[in-house]
Design a protein around this motif. Structure first.
Motif, short mmCIF file in Angstrom:
data_model
loop_
_atom_site.label_atom_id
_atom_site.label_comp_id
_atom_site.label_asym_id
_atom_site.label_seq_id
_atom_site.Cartn_x
_atom_site.Cartn_y
_atom_site.Cartn_z
N THR A 404 0.85 -1.19 0.00
CA THR A 404 0.00 0.00 0.00
C THR A 404 0.88 1.24 0.00
O THR A 404 1.86 1.32 0.75
N TRP A 405 0.53 2.20 -0.83
CA TRP A 405 1.29 3.45 -0.98
C TRP A 405 0.30 4.59 -1.05
O TRP A 405 -0.83 4.43 -1.51
N ILE A 406 0.70 5.76 -0.59
CA ILE A 406 -0.11 6.97 -0.75
C ILE A 406 0.53 7.81 -1.84
O ILE A 406 1.72 8.17 -1.75
N THR A 407 -0.21 8.13 -2.88
CA THR A 407 0.34 8.82 -4.03
C THR A 407 0.51 10.31 -3.75
O THR A 407 0.07 10.84 -2.73
N THR A 408 1.13 10.99 -4.70
CA THR A 408 1.38 12.43 -4.55
C THR A 408 0.07 13.22 -4.43
O THR A 408 0.06 14.31 -3.85
N ASP A 409 -1.01 12.68 -4.98
CA ASP A 409 -2.30 13.40 -4.86
C ASP A 409 -3.12 12.89 -3.68
O ASP A 409 -4.32 13.20 -3.57
N GLY A 410 -2.49 12.10 -2.80
CA GLY A 410 -3.16 11.68 -1.57
C GLY A 410 -4.02 10.44 -1.68
O GLY A 410 -4.70 10.08 -0.72
N ALA A 411 -4.00 9.77 -2.83
CA ALA A 411 -4.83 8.58 -3.02
C ALA A 411 -4.07 7.33 -2.58
O ALA A 411 -2.84 7.24 -2.71
N GLU A 412 -4.79 6.36 -2.09
CA GLU A 412 -4.18 5.09 -1.71
C GLU A 412 -4.14 4.16 -2.92
O GLU A 412 -5.13 4.06 -3.66
N THR A 413 -3.01 3.48 -3.12
CA THR A 413 -2.90 2.56 -4.25
C THR A 413 -2.09 1.34 -3.86
O THR A 413 -1.22 1.41 -2.99
N SER A 414 -2.40 0.22 -4.53
CA SER A 414 -1.59 -0.99 -4.41
C SER A 414 -1.06 -1.42 -5.77
O SER A 414 -0.57 -2.53 -5.94
N GLU A 415 -1.15 -0.51 -6.73
CA GLU A 415 -0.70 -0.80 -8.09
C GLU A 415 0.82 -0.71 -8.15
O GLU A 415 1.39 0.37 -7.93
N THR A 416 1.45 -1.80 -8.48
CA THR A 416 2.92 -1.88 -8.44
C THR A 416 3.56 -0.83 -9.32
O THR A 416 4.51 -0.14 -8.90
N ASP A 417 3.09 -0.69 -10.54
CA ASP A 417 3.71 0.28 -11.45
C ASP A 417 3.57 1.70 -10.93
O ASP A 417 4.49 2.53 -11.08
N ARG A 418 2.44 2.02 -10.32
CA ARG A 418 2.23 3.37 -9.77
C ARG A 418 3.17 3.60 -8.59
O ARG A 418 3.78 4.67 -8.47
N ILE A 419 3.29 2.61 -7.72
CA ILE A 419 4.16 2.75 -6.55
C ILE A 419 5.60 3.02 -6.98
O ILE A 419 6.23 3.99 -6.53
N TYR A 420 6.10 2.18 -7.87
CA TYR A 420 7.52 2.33 -8.24
C TYR A 420 7.74 3.49 -9.20
O TYR A 420 8.83 4.08 -9.22
N GLY A 421 6.72 3.84 -9.96
CA GLY A 421 6.85 5.04 -10.80
C GLY A 421 7.09 6.27 -9.92
O GLY A 421 7.98 7.08 -10.19
#
Length: 504
Positions: A404-421
């Motif tokens: 689980t990661w929190i993106t730059t826009d504050g959204a929670e994601t578990s998408e691997t490509d988004r996390i490592y991007g």
């Protein structure tokens, strides 16, 4: 050193007055906090460093080898827990293009002649997460568990002669001295099971010591994603496995067994005391970080002789810190008053297939430490409990873990490509902010980006080799040893001048 001499040294350590030691450590901690408040540990720039652990094998057979102590001294490496271990550390360097290049050059400059010199003794130094081929004519169980009793002191036969290591098996502290993993259960009488594993440990020095809590929080939240990229120890020496079906053992393997080995070997086995090796909680102040080290149980108190370093004024506190085993930990180091520094030591990562892979992790971690606090990245709001879950999920499944990661826009994601991007973009910005060109930054990031893009880590590479062999009805032991032989062959070609991406 004879067994009787070592036993006498261990007994001397065990005779130390624990209450007097605790009192001196408390006084020193109070003085350390005063120095922190007065700015003694502040610096003008970020500094990086790296520790690299290796183990030795027979250059012809690939089986584990003990390194003669005089040879270890000759090549300028430091002792570690086992007689097969060796460690080197880089000199601290500014985080910029020249500093990172100097880190890589220093590793190569020391490792190249060491490889050449040890080869004359038919010894090869290996960068790997966990050894799997025991010494010729021995089992891994025998090697890890062999010990003798000398004058009432238990001494591990294959452990280096540092009294503090042997003392850990002779105190009342309930150190685990065991391994419990899928299809593996080992009980020893010393802490030698910990010598199965090797690691790299990047260090990042903070400019303003009171800011340590913020950096520490971000380090905890990138620990899972970085560990998932670095996993490199899915298998044990085959004789440690129980009688389960080979395919079942392969299917149940964790991508990073090093995490469990370290925790099982050193954490209390009784469950009544807190774990010493664990994923640490956030801290709310730099003083809290000091207090946590002070409160941590001391396994082996010693009478510390003070030398000429500035931080010898905190010698007993420093000794406590030596057994403050957290996967991310603060370090307060001060050879001189002018060089006093507070830094973060990042400990989750196993040793990597090549020097460039190790330095890539050092650079990416440092780049993240530059960017994330500076932009107040929202991943800081990720619950500590979820960051911890990420860490242990990464140990089990590597890049297949659902993080689980929190993106730059504050959204929670578990998408691997988004996390490592996001992770790699933040690392690039941090490195460029320290003067690296985009091309230079990408040189350090590329080996790790390749892993994420291809979903291929060193552990997955090992696992795929063994799984394919077992599917073809190769016995598990043969499959693991064949994989290890291939790993050594690939590393021989790329250790100094390549990366794991070249293996793919």
């Amino acid at each position: 050193m004879s067994a009787s001499e070592l036993a006498a040294r261990v007994r001397a350590v065990l005779d130390v007055d624990e209450e007097a030691f605790r009192q001196r450590a408390a006084e020193e901690a109070a003085e350390l906090k005063r120095e922190l408040r007065e700015g003694t540990f502040d610096n003008t720039e970020a500094i990086v460093g790296l520790e690299l652990e290796l183990y030795a094998v027979d250059s012809r057979t690939g089986s584990l080898r003990r390194v003669p102590r005089n040879l270890l001294e000759l090549i300028g490496f430091e002792k570690e827990l086992g007689l097969h271990n060796a460690e080197m550390q880089t000199s601290p360097q500014p985080l910029n293009e020249h500093g990172l290049a100097a880190q890589e050059r220093e590793l190569k400059a020391n490792l190249a002649p060491a490889l050449e010199r040890t080869e004359r003794e038919s010894i090869r130094l290996v960068s790997d997460g966990l050894w799997t081929v025991p010494p010729t004519g021995e089992t891994a169980t025998d090697y890890l568990c062999d010990c003798v009793e000398e004058s009432g002191v238990r001494i591990a036969t294959n452990m280096t002669d540092a009294a503090r290591y042997h003392a850990m098996a002779n105190t009342d502290y309930p150190t685990g001295m065991r391994i419990e993993a899928p299809h593996v259960s080992l009980s020893a009488e010393t802490v030698m099971p910990e010598s199965l594993i090797t690691s790299i440990q990047p260090h990042y020095q903070i400019r303003h010591a009171p800011d340590l809590p913020e950096y520490f929080a971000y380090a905890l939240r990138v620990a899972g994603p970085l560990l998932a990229l670095g996993v490199n120890s899915p298998f044990f020496p085959p004789d440690l496995y129980d009688d389960a079906d080979d395919a079942e053992i392969v299917a149940d393997a964790w991508m990073e067994h090093r995490i469990g080995v370290f925790e099982d070997a050193l954490n209390p086995a009784d469950g009544e005391q807190p774990d010493k090796v664990r994923f640490p909680r956030d801290v709310d102040s730099v003083e809290t970080a000091v207090d946590r080290v002070l409160a941590d149980p001391t396994i082996v108190p010693v009478d510390v002789e003070r030398g000429g370093r500035f931080d010898d004024e905190f010698a007993h506190f420093r000794h406590k810190h030596g057994s403050y085993w957290r996967w991310v930990r603060p370090v307060f180091d001060a050879p001189t008053r002018s060089s006093a520094n507070a830094r973060i030591e990042f400990r989750p990562l196993p040793s990597q297939p090549t020097v460039h892979d190790a330095v890539s992790f050092e650079a990416v971690f440092a780049g993240l430490m530059e960017t994330l606090p500076a932009v107040e990245h929202p991943v800081r709001t990720l619950d500590w409990e979820r960051a911890r879950e990420n860490f242990y999920a990464a140990a089990r499944k590597g890049l297949d873990a659902e993080l689980t990661w929190i993106t730059t826009d504050g959204a929670e994601t578990s998408e691997t490509d988004r996390i490592y991007g996001e992770l790699f973009e933040a690392a690039r910005e941090g490195l460029e902010g320290r003067g690296l060109s985009t091309k230079q930054a990408r040189r350090y990031i590329r080996p790790l980006r390749e892993r994420a893009d291809r979903r291929m880590t060193p552990a997955r590479w090992k696992h795929d080799h063994v799984a394919a062999a077992v599917d073809d009805r190769t016995p598990l032991a043969e499959a693991i040893w064949a994989m290890q032989s291939t790993y050594l062959d690939r590393q021989r070609e790329t250790l100094l001048d390549g990366s794991f991406a070249d293996w793919l």
